[in-house]
Design a protein around this motif. Structure first.
Motif, PDB file in Angstrom:
ATOM      1  N   LEU A   1      40.319  47.992  40.153  1.00 61.38           N
ATOM      2  CA  LEU A   1      41.557  47.229  40.193  1.00 61.38           C
ATOM      3  C   LEU A   1      41.696  46.499  41.520  1.00 61.38           C
ATOM      4  O   LEU A   1      42.068  45.326  41.555  1.00 61.38           O
ATOM      5  N   GLN A   2      41.379  47.173  42.592  1.00 60.03           N
ATOM      6  CA  GLN A   2      41.459  46.541  43.907  1.00 60.03           C
ATOM      7  C   GLN A   2      40.516  45.336  43.983  1.00 60.03           C
ATOM      8  O   GLN A   2      40.891  44.279  44.475  1.00 60.03           O
ATOM      9  N   ILE A   3      39.321  45.481  43.465  1.00 60.90           N
ATOM     10  CA  ILE A   3      38.355  44.373  43.446  1.00 60.90           C
ATOM     11  C   ILE A   3      38.890  43.222  42.590  1.00 60.90           C
ATOM     12  O   ILE A   3      38.808  42.049  42.980  1.00 60.90           O
ATOM     13  N   ALA A   4      39.476  43.552  41.430  1.00 59.26           N
ATOM     14  CA  ALA A   4      40.028  42.516  40.555  1.00 59.26           C
ATOM     15  C   ALA A   4      41.176  41.780  41.237  1.00 59.26           C
ATOM     16  O   ALA A   4      41.293  40.550  41.122  1.00 59.26           O
ATOM     17  N   LEU A   5      42.016  42.511  41.963  1.00 60.05           N
ATOM     18  CA  LEU A   5      43.129  41.871  42.662  1.00 60.05           C
ATOM     19  C   LEU A   5      42.618  40.971  43.787  1.00 60.05           C
ATOM     20  O   LEU A   5      43.108  39.848  43.954  1.00 60.05           O
ATOM     21  N   GLU A   6      41.651  41.460  44.537  1.00 59.20           N
ATOM     22  CA  GLU A   6      41.092  40.671  45.638  1.00 59.20           C
ATOM     23  C   GLU A   6      40.328  39.460  45.111  1.00 59.20           C
ATOM     24  O   GLU A   6      40.275  38.420  45.770  1.00 59.20           O
ATOM     25  N   GLY A   7      39.753  39.593  43.935  1.00 62.56           N
ATOM     26  CA  GLY A   7      38.991  38.502  43.331  1.00 62.56           C
ATOM     27  C   GLY A   7      39.839  37.570  42.488  1.00 62.56           C
ATOM     28  O   GLY A   7      39.312  36.691  41.817  1.00 62.56           O
ATOM     29  N   ASN A   8      41.155  37.762  42.527  1.00 63.46           N
ATOM     30  CA  ASN A   8      42.087  36.915  41.785  1.00 63.46           C
ATOM     31  C   ASN A   8      41.732  36.851  40.294  1.00 63.46           C
ATOM     32  O   ASN A   8      41.553  35.777  39.715  1.00 63.46           O
ATOM     33  N   MET A   9      41.608  38.058  39.701  1.00 60.80           N
ATOM     34  CA  MET A   9      41.306  38.172  38.270  1.00 60.80           C
ATOM     35  C   MET A   9      42.471  38.890  37.577  1.00 60.80           C
ATOM     36  O   MET A   9      42.415  40.091  37.311  1.00 60.80           O
ATOM     37  N   PRO A  10      43.551  38.153  37.305  1.00 58.05           N
ATOM     38  CA  PRO A  10      44.765  38.813  36.783  1.00 58.05           C
ATOM     39  C   PRO A  10      44.585  39.471  35.420  1.00 58.05           C
ATOM     40  O   PRO A  10      45.159  40.528  35.165  1.00 58.05           O
ATOM     41  N   HIS A  11      43.790  38.882  34.540  1.00 62.92           N
ATOM     42  CA  HIS A  11      43.602  39.478  33.207  1.00 62.92           C
ATOM     43  C   HIS A  11      42.845  40.796  33.305  1.00 62.92           C
ATOM     44  O   HIS A  11      43.189  41.776  32.633  1.00 62.92           O
ATOM     45  N   VAL A  12      41.829  40.821  34.150  1.00 64.43           N
ATOM     46  CA  VAL A  12      41.063  42.049  34.368  1.00 64.43           C
ATOM     47  C   VAL A  12      41.969  43.104  35.003  1.00 64.43           C
ATOM     48  O   VAL A  12      41.961  44.272  34.604  1.00 64.43           O
ATOM     49  N   ALA A  13      42.777  42.676  35.984  1.00 60.07           N
ATOM     50  CA  ALA A  13      43.676  43.607  36.670  1.00 60.07           C
ATOM     51  C   ALA A  13      44.668  44.229  35.685  1.00 60.07           C
ATOM     52  O   ALA A  13      44.924  45.435  35.750  1.00 60.07           O
ATOM     53  N   ARG A  14      45.201  43.432  34.773  1.00 58.57           N
ATOM     54  CA  ARG A  14      46.153  43.982  33.796  1.00 58.57           C
ATOM     55  C   ARG A  14      45.479  44.991  32.871  1.00 58.57           C
ATOM     56  O   ARG A  14      46.049  46.022  32.540  1.00 58.57           O
TER      57      ARG A  14
END
Length: 69
Positions: A26-39
């Motif tokens: 999740l942290q990687i997804a947030l840092e990588g600006n991947m909102p769909h993955v983060a959700r």
């Protein structure tokens, strides 16, 4: 009875391990600006957290607040 407690403890450890992995993802997804993955990861974390008997970890709550913003 002892075997049942051991199984419960080992299952809880496995869930905690999976939660730590999802938190890292999740942290990687947030840092990588991947909102769909983060959700998606957020939903998976909620499900895993629901499987634990203990309250959510503070790191988990911090990550969840980042996703909510």
């Amino acid at each position: 009875m002892i075997a049942e407690h051991h199984d419960s403890t080992s299952m809880e450890r496995e869930i905690q391990r999976r939660i730590r992995i999802k938190q890292s993802q999740l942290q990687i997804a947030l840092e990588g600006n991947m909102p769909h993955v983060a959700r998606g990861l957020q939903r998976q974390l909620v499900e895993l957290q629901g499987q634990l008997k203990s309250p959510p970890e503070s790191d988990f709550q911090v990550l969840m607040s980042l996703v909510d913003d």
